[in-house]
Scaffold this active site. Sequence first.
Site: not given
Length: 433
Positions: A159, A189, A266
Amino acid sequence: MQLHPKREEDSDFKTLHLEERPKAPNRAPAKLVGVLSLLLLGAGVGTAGTYLYQQKPIESDSATILAPSKPLASLPPASTGASAPNWIADIVKQVGPSVVRIDSSRTVENPAADLFNNNPFFGRFFGPNMPQMPDKEIQRGTGSGFITTSDGRILTNAHVVDGADRVTVTLKDGRTFEGKVLGTDSVTDVAVVKIEATNLPTVKTGDSEALQPGEAAIAIGNPLGLDNTVTAGIISATGRTSGQIGVPDKRVDFIQTDAAINPGNSGGPLLNARGEVIGMNTAIIQGAQGLGFAIPIQTAQRIAEQLARSGKVEHAYLGVQMVTLSPDVKQEINSNPNSGLSVREDRGVLVVRVMPNSPAEKAGLRAGDVIGKVDGQSVSDGNILQQTVEKAQVGQTLRFEVSRNGQTINLNVKAGTFPNQQSAPQNRMPLNR
């Protein structure tokens, strides 16, 4: 997880209209960012899932996300051999140069342009001097990543770079490189980015499958645009299923940590007390303290190798929605006249729905079937069944033992290929910088 609205200059994803000059930060208009119940972190062009469950969610085999931490004990594990006050600093000095900032941007349709430009009300209000809103806009975001090979292979979250027109990688020493996305996998992911460089510092990987709650954990990343931020805590739990976290479309058993992680972390590494990467920081839950989640490094590496080779990952797929049975679930289903199902078993995995034209439908599985065994192994939990399917190869035949109307039948299901999905579901929100 961003729990309160924040100013645009405090976030890690901004939107600029094409043909519009960026304004100086001190003159930027304030902009509120909506709060989601479950937030995938990483800016990029990524966004985060919103899932809150009051009861155990229905699972799907066609199956993303960070909080303040407790202070870590000052004494290091004896195995590190580091001096007590400096063992974290020593690890950061060792690993820090391998952690990078990833900036991405993409051009998207401006959803407000058509509404504004073609609205008669605005035409009457502004008259002949009515301004035109650009029909395109640029979204920018920031995340983290870590270098796994000396020639520039980098792991990050899907993402963070999904749909990006441009990716820029910045090293700790200030050097910047154009990044090429080798592939992304929305199911786990995970993404792989490549830069053209040599003799780069790399991380060492540990064994995420041997982790135990209570072990030390260190996170390094770029939260909220604050580069090279270090936080520390412990491993709070392992094997947190996607269903428990509220993202049943993912196929990951997450590591839970209380090391502080925030938007922009992230894709950054979660380290053990030896400075080895044990996970990729990915998720937080709104309103929680010390609830961060990371993808185990063994899972991330397995996916990354496939992405680096072919740019894609093939996940085995059955095409069923399911729920784990218990006496309470059985009673709830049988007492609901709208369920359309009648359950006799107290244990097992109940098939709630079979997708049209799926491998499961072709093999004869039906809604209402209770799966008891797969390849001779007892299956009493939907998450276990999902893990079994994830470990299977596309084209592999799985032997199912199911109970249907009180009778036991055997079915052979040939696993298909997981349908393509976008890495950033529509219910995710871009994180701003």
